[in-house]
Motif scaffolding. Structure first.
Motif, PDB file in Angstrom:
ATOM      1  N   ALA A   5       0.831  -1.203   0.000  1.00 16.39           N
ATOM      2  CA  ALA A   5       0.000   0.000   0.000  1.00 16.39           C
ATOM      3  C   ALA A   5       0.870   1.260   0.000  1.00 16.39           C
ATOM      4  O   ALA A   5       0.579   2.229  -0.712  1.00 16.39           O
ATOM      5  CB  ALA A   5      -0.929  -0.005   1.203  1.00 16.39           C
ATOM      6  N   LEU A   6       1.942   1.254   0.784  1.00 14.29           N
ATOM      7  CA  LEU A   6       2.843   2.404   0.843  1.00 14.29           C
ATOM      8  C   LEU A   6       3.570   2.598  -0.483  1.00 14.29           C
ATOM      9  O   LEU A   6       3.768   3.744  -0.933  1.00 14.29           O
ATOM     10  CB  LEU A   6       3.850   2.227   1.976  1.00 14.29           C
ATOM     11  N   ILE A   7       3.952   1.494  -1.106  1.00 14.95           N
ATOM     12  CA  ILE A   7       4.619   1.590  -2.407  1.00 14.95           C
ATOM     13  C   ILE A   7       3.676   2.188  -3.448  1.00 14.95           C
ATOM     14  O   ILE A   7       4.063   3.032  -4.258  1.00 14.95           O
ATOM     15  CB  ILE A   7       5.121   0.201  -2.860  1.00 14.95           C
ATOM     16  N   MET A   8       2.406   1.757  -3.417  1.00 11.72           N
ATOM     17  CA  MET A   8       1.417   2.287  -4.346  1.00 11.72           C
ATOM     18  C   MET A   8       1.211   3.784  -4.142  1.00 11.72           C
ATOM     19  O   MET A   8       1.135   4.557  -5.105  1.00 11.72           O
ATOM     20  CB  MET A   8       0.093   1.546  -4.166  1.00 11.72           C
ATOM     21  N   LEU A   9       1.138   4.219  -2.865  1.00  8.08           N
ATOM     22  CA  LEU A   9       0.978   5.640  -2.573  1.00  8.08           C
ATOM     23  C   LEU A   9       2.170   6.440  -3.092  1.00  8.08           C
ATOM     24  O   LEU A   9       2.001   7.526  -3.669  1.00  8.08           O
ATOM     25  CB  LEU A   9       0.822   5.850  -1.065  1.00  8.08           C
ATOM     26  N   ALA A  10       3.365   5.901  -2.889  1.00  4.79           N
ATOM     27  CA  ALA A  10       4.571   6.599  -3.335  1.00  4.79           C
ATOM     28  C   ALA A  10       4.605   6.718  -4.857  1.00  4.79           C
ATOM     29  O   ALA A  10       4.985   7.763  -5.406  1.00  4.79           O
ATOM     30  CB  ALA A  10       5.815   5.860  -2.832  1.00  4.79           C
ATOM     31  N   ILE A  11       4.189   5.649  -5.545  1.00  7.79           N
ATOM     32  CA  ILE A  11       4.182   5.667  -7.005  1.00  7.79           C
ATOM     33  C   ILE A  11       3.180   6.689  -7.530  1.00  7.79           C
ATOM     34  O   ILE A  11       3.482   7.490  -8.424  1.00  7.79           O
ATOM     35  CB  ILE A  11       3.861   4.266  -7.562  1.00  7.79           C
ATOM     36  N   GLY A  52      -0.682   7.608 -14.227  1.00  7.58           N
ATOM     37  CA  GLY A  52      -1.111   8.011 -12.887  1.00  7.58           C
ATOM     38  C   GLY A  52      -2.611   7.911 -12.705  1.00  7.58           C
ATOM     39  O   GLY A  52      -3.107   7.428 -11.682  1.00  7.58           O
ATOM     40  N   LEU A  53      -3.365   8.374 -13.711  1.00  5.99           N
ATOM     41  CA  LEU A  53      -4.821   8.325 -13.614  1.00  5.99           C
ATOM     42  C   LEU A  53      -5.317   6.882 -13.589  1.00  5.99           C
ATOM     43  O   LEU A  53      -6.272   6.559 -12.869  1.00  5.99           O
ATOM     44  CB  LEU A  53      -5.439   9.082 -14.794  1.00  5.99           C
TER      45      LEU A  53
END
Length: 211
Positions: A5-11, A52-53
Motif C-alpha cells: 500500500a505504501l509503495i502504491m501511494l509513493a508511485i 497516474g490516472l
C-alpha cells in the motif's frame, strides 16, 4: 499488505508530481512561443498522466490513493514553477527612473552588456533620468543589484515583453555574446561610438541652452 500500500501511494504521488511539473513547463513554453519544444514535452506529459490516472481509477475505493494523487498535483505545481524560474526563459524589460540625472547610469549599465535606452524626463520635484533596459531573465537579479548600487533611490518597474524585433543588442544576445568577455570585443566599438554620440549630444544641448 501495508508495504504494498505504501509503495502504491509513493508511485501515485511521484507520477503526479512528474506529470504536473511537465504540464507547468509545457504551458510556460507555449506562452513563450516555444511550440515545438512544448509539443515534445507534451508527449511525455500525457503518457505520465495516463499512467497516474489509471492507477487511481483502478483503486477508487482506496481514499489514500486519491489523497496521494491530490498531494502530488499540488507538489508538482510548486516544483514546475521552481524549474521554470531556474530555466529563466525569455526577456525582461526594466524601466528605471533616477532622481539624479548627473549619474553615469547609462554608461555603467551598458558596460555590463545590457541593452539600454535613456532619455531626460521631468517629475514633480525636478529633472529625472529615465532608462529602459532589456535583459534575459537569467540576468534579471544581477541587473537589480547593479541598479541599486548606482542609485539606491531609483524607481524600478519591470514587465515581460510579448515580442522583440530588431536592434543590434538582440542579435548579440541570440549569438551568445551578452556577458561573455571573449565575445564582447566585437561590440565594444559600437558601444563606444554610441557613448561618443551621447556626449556630443549633451554638449550640443548645453550650447543650445546657453544660447
Amino acid at each position: 499488505m501495508l508495504s504494498n500500500a505504501l509503495i502504491m501511494l509513493a508511485i501515485i504521488f511521484a507520477v503526479n508530481v512528474v506529470y504536473v511539473s511537465l504540464m507547468t513547463i509545457r504551458m510556460i513554453l507555449t506562452l513563450k512561443g516555444r511550440k515545438y519544444i512544448a509539443a515534445f514535452v507534451s508527449v511525455f506529459e500525457i503518457t505520465v498522466y495516463i499512467v497516474g490516472l489509471g492507477l487511481v481509477l483502478d483503486n477508487l475505493n482506496e481514499i489514500q490513493n486519491l489523497l496521494a494523487y491530490a498531494l502530488g498535483f499540488g507538489t508538482g505545481l510548486i516544483i514546475g514553477s521552481i524549474i521554470e524560474e531556474k530555466l529563466a526563459l525569455g526577456y525582461i524589460t526594466v524601466n528605471v527612473v533616477s532622481t539624479n540625472p548627473d549619474l553615469k547610469f547609462t554608461r555603467r549599465i551598458r558596460e555590463k552588456g545590457y541593452g539600454v535606452t535613456s532619455w531626460s524626463s521631468y517629475g514633480m520635484d525636478g529633472d529625472r533620468l529615465s532608462i529602459s533596459i532589456l535583459t534575459p531573465r537569467k540576468y534579471e537579479l544581477r541587473l537589480y543589484e547593479l541598479i541599486q548600487e548606482i542609485d539606491p533611490k531609483a524607481f524600478i518597474i519591470s514587465y515581460e515583453p510579448k515580442r522583440i524585433h530588431g536592434g543590434f543588442w538582440v542579435k548579440q544576445v541570440r549569438k551568445g555574446k551578452l556577458m561573455n568577455p571573449k565575445k564582447k570585443a566585437a561590440g565594444e566599438a559600437a558601444k563606444k561610438q554610441i557613448e561618443r554620440d551621447e556626449d556630443s549630444n549633451s554638449v550640443n544641448q548645453e550650447k543650445e541652452r546657453n544660447e
